[in-house]
Design a protein around this motif. Structure first.
Motif, short mmCIF file in Angstrom:
data_model
loop_
_atom_site.label_atom_id
_atom_site.label_comp_id
_atom_site.label_asym_id
_atom_site.label_seq_id
_atom_site.Cartn_x
_atom_site.Cartn_y
_atom_site.Cartn_z
N UNK A 277 0.86 -1.28 0.00
CA UNK A 277 -0.05 0.07 -0.04
C UNK A 277 1.11 1.35 0.00
N UNK A 278 0.44 2.25 -0.71
CA UNK A 278 0.77 3.72 -0.66
C UNK A 278 2.72 3.62 -0.73
N UNK A 279 3.11 4.33 0.21
CA UNK A 279 4.58 4.64 0.23
C UNK A 279 5.16 3.41 1.03
N UNK A 280 4.90 2.50 0.60
CA UNK A 280 5.54 1.17 1.30
C UNK A 280 7.15 1.47 1.51
N UNK A 281 7.73 2.19 0.49
CA UNK A 281 9.05 2.27 0.50
C UNK A 281 9.63 3.34 2.01
N UNK A 282 8.57 3.99 2.41
CA UNK A 282 8.79 5.02 3.47
C UNK A 282 9.07 6.41 2.64
N UNK A 283 9.35 7.31 3.45
CA UNK A 283 9.49 8.77 3.16
C UNK A 283 10.75 9.24 3.93
N UNK A 284 11.45 10.23 3.36
CA UNK A 284 12.52 10.85 4.21
C UNK A 284 11.86 11.23 5.63
N UNK A 285 12.69 11.34 6.37
CA UNK A 285 12.11 11.74 7.71
C UNK A 285 10.97 10.95 8.39
N UNK A 286 10.60 10.09 7.65
CA UNK A 286 9.46 8.94 8.26
C UNK A 286 10.20 7.80 9.11
N UNK A 287 9.58 7.17 9.82
CA UNK A 287 9.92 5.92 10.58
C UNK A 287 9.08 4.71 10.23
N UNK A 288 9.66 3.49 10.51
CA UNK A 288 8.81 2.49 10.22
C UNK A 288 8.92 1.29 11.49
N UNK A 289 8.06 0.17 11.50
CA UNK A 289 8.26 -0.89 12.27
C UNK A 289 7.95 -1.97 11.47
N UNK A 290 8.12 -2.98 11.95
CA UNK A 290 7.93 -4.34 11.26
C UNK A 290 8.18 -5.59 12.15
N UNK A 291 7.30 -6.57 11.70
CA UNK A 291 7.62 -7.72 12.70
C UNK A 291 7.89 -9.11 11.59
N UNK A 292 8.57 -9.87 11.97
CA UNK A 292 8.79 -10.87 11.05
C UNK A 292 8.70 -12.31 11.79
N UNK A 293 8.34 -13.15 10.97
CA UNK A 293 8.10 -14.79 11.53
C UNK A 293 8.58 -15.39 10.27
N UNK A 294 9.95 -15.66 10.16
CA UNK A 294 10.53 -16.11 9.01
C UNK A 294 10.18 -17.69 8.65
N UNK A 295 10.14 -18.34 9.65
CA UNK A 295 9.66 -19.71 9.36
C UNK A 295 8.44 -20.04 8.93
N UNK A 296 7.53 -19.03 9.44
CA UNK A 296 6.06 -19.09 8.70
C UNK A 296 5.76 -18.16 7.56
N UNK A 297 6.86 -17.28 7.12
CA UNK A 297 6.58 -16.49 6.06
C UNK A 297 5.49 -15.45 6.53
N UNK A 298 5.72 -14.97 7.57
CA UNK A 298 4.60 -13.92 8.09
C UNK A 298 5.61 -12.55 8.10
N UNK A 299 4.98 -11.64 7.77
CA UNK A 299 5.77 -10.25 7.73
C UNK A 299 4.93 -9.10 7.67
N UNK A 300 5.05 -8.10 8.46
CA UNK A 300 4.31 -6.71 8.27
C UNK A 300 5.25 -5.91 8.58
#
Lengths: 158, 414
Positions: free
Chosen positions: B332-355
């Motif tokens: 969705x939208x600016x998924x690459x992020x924008x200058x001055x913005x920040x981000x968060x993520x959660x990864x479950x590599x074994x179950x191929x889950x990511x946000x």
């Protein structure tokens, strides 16, 4: 007379009867994970919020569907998924800004609230009248639909 | 007077229907250059896996739908006389228009390598392409797919389930680089490899040699793969060539439109993949080439074709959902992020889950997900509603899965 679900979170105790009823009615199993209505829990605030599709006028899901698999039921006003037509492309799941159309990986189709054809089982199962099915004009439907305007892409010039 | 809509994809069909609805007194002509009823390219992957038949891909199921008020005819747009408001078709037909909609979509780009024009090479774009692929696929057949973009990935399931030996060659350093960030693009590659697909990233097809029984595909770093079928899915470009000489301004190869979906020439509008329209997230104009954008463009263009200035486009959010052999990814939208913005993520590599969530201050502006199928649309609601998240920003940073709760808090004060 068009009726709609009226949700009053203040009356919800988080018992999940609605989720069980929905799942049983639509999927034939008592499994809250398969429910089309969901109770969200706010631990810090001590609050439960039932949430499902408001059958919004914008009908993002219906318009986004490439193969005419979502149609409005003229009797109930509900947007219904036609299983035989849905190809499972999931475009409606990202187009609905309310997050109320979900993909069912088991069937390869999408699912959403269809008001159980006019007899919504969530309302029937709710012991505290947090969910009722009432005359659309008398509900907070307009308020609920006002959220939709926040995501309305077509501001009219006049 | 007549409205003429060129192109029978979702943008053209929705525009034609909207024109009919708000101005039933005037005829709508819908011109398409494929000898089929209007159909959805989105549905082709499901045709390839035989979940549906060709009819299942049709945009409208009622054969009478394009009858009287919307007249669907076969024709190839050749040129436009903007002064006299006439569309010329390749067969010599002339069509006078009150307003013209360019909804001609896009077409695949073939990588300019020797052998790309060979008989064993096909694109996967039209129903005709799908017929060719279906006829060629057989268990054990060697298939080489050029491009692991959206189209390449969405047809992978069909190719894998046919029992083909599959190699994918992608120029980018990960899968679907224009939709997925590094983490999700790499994870998707791993997913495909575990399903038995040979995925080469940062790789380029250099030439294709055609022999009587097979083709040999030469790939960068001196690699060679044999193939009985080569499918090219190396990107698309807008169909706007027939507008040459009209003075219609192009941007990124598509018709540059204003917020009324009107081109630089009054009376000529554009929608969908053929239009370079306003992007909600960036405030810039771009070709999004996705279904929801095509539909929104079509509706807004039609309203303005009837009464210019009646509806102002607020910009479309770029959004994509992709099913790659059962792993569902979303952007969705600016998924690459924008200058001055920040981000968060959660990864479950074994179950191929990511946000991954991208913020500008305390507003959500973009997202990528893998393996998420519940309430994913709320990301659109949060982004397009431009809600100030307040204390929920930190709660999301701590647990990005609380997107529904954050939305309810923002809209209902929950």
């Amino acid at each position: 007379m068009l009726r709609s679900l009226n949700i009053n979170p203040d009356k919800c105790t988080g018992c999940l009867q609605c989720e069980m009823a929905c799942s049983f009615e639509n999927e034939g199993v008592f499994n809250p994970a398969k429910s089309r209505i969901k109770i969200f829990t706010f631990h810090d605030e001590g609050r439960f919020v039932p949430y499902t599709c408001t059958q919004c006028d914008e009908a993002w899901c219906l318009h986004a569907c490439p193969v005419e698999a979502i149609k409005m039921n003229k009797e109930t006003g509900a947007m219904e998924v036609l299983d035989a037509v849905c190809v499972g492309c999931k475009v409606c799941t990202i187009a609905c800004p309310f997050g109320t159309v979900n993909y069912n990986q088991t069937t390869g189709k999408v699912i959403k609230c269809d008001l159980c054809g006019g007899d919504p089982q969530c309302a029937a199962a709710c012991p505290t009248e947090a969910i009722t099915y009432v005359d659309a004009d008398a509900t907070g439907l307009e308020k609920m639909r006002a959220w939709a305007s926040k995501t309305d892409n077509q501001a009219h010039a006049n | 007077m007549t409205y003429v809509v060129v192109g029978t994809g979702p943008a053209g069909v929705v525009a034609a229907e909207t024109l009919c609805q708000i101005d039933p007194a005037n005829q709508v002509m819908l011109v398409g250059d494929e000898p089929e009823p209007p159909y959805s390219r989105m549905a082709i992957p499901y045709l390839l896996i035989k979940n549906i038949d060709e009819q299942g891909t049709y945009l409208r199921k009622d054969p009478e739908h394009f009858g009287n008020s919307i007249k669907h005819l076969y024709g190839i747009a050749q040129s436009v006389d903007a002064e006299s408001k006439i569309l010329h078709l390749a067969d010599g037909q002339r069509m006078n228009y009150k307003a013209l909609l360019v909804a001609t979509g896009s077409k695949p780009i073939l990588p300019p390598v020797p052998g790309i024009d060979g008989e064993r090479v096909t694109t996967c774009w039209t129903l005709e392409d799908a017929r060719k692929i279906t006829a060629t696929l057989s268990p054990g057949a060697s298939v080489l797919l050029i491009g692991a973009g959206f189209i390449g990935c969405i047809i992978l399931e069909a190719l894998v389930s046919s029992g083909a030996n599959l190699t994918v060659v992608e120029m980018g350093d990960r899968m679907v680089p224009r939709m997925l960030n590094q983490t999700s693009g790499e994870l998707l590659k791993q997913w495909c490899e575990e399903k038995g697909v040979n995925v080469m990233t940062s790789a380029q097809v250099e030439s294709i040699e055609h022999h009587p029984d097979k083709s040999i595909v030469n790939i960068s770093d001196n690699r060679q793969v044999e193939a009985e079928l080569v499918i090219s899915a190396a990107g698309v470009r807008s169909n706007a060539d027939f507008l040459d000489g009209t003075g219609v301004e192009l941007k990124n190869g598509a018709v540059a439109v204003d917020r009324h979906m009107c081109s630089s020439i009054p009376g000529i509008y554009a929608a969908g993949d053929a239009a370079c329209g306003l992007d909600f997230s960036t405030g810039d104009y771009s070709v999004q080439a996705v279904q929801p954008t095509a539909v929104e463009h079509g509706r807004i263009a039609a309203a303005n074709m009837v009464k210019h200035g009646s509806v102002l486009h607020q910009g479309c959010i770029n959004m994509n959902v992709l099913d790659t052999i059962g792993l569902i990814s979303v952007s969705y939208g600016n998924w690459q992020g924008v200058a001055g913005g920040d981000h968060t993520s959660l990864l479950d590599r074994d179950r191929f889950r990511y946000i991954n969530l991208q913020f500008s201050e305390d507003t959500l502006i973009g997202a990528n997900t893998l393996g998420m199928t519940q309430h994913v649309g709320i990301l659109r609601g949060l982004i397009q509603g431009q809600f100030k998240l307040g204390k929920w920003k930190q709660r999301l940073v701590d647990n990005p899965l609380l997107i529904m709760e954050a939305y309810l808090a923002a809209t209902q004060g929950a």
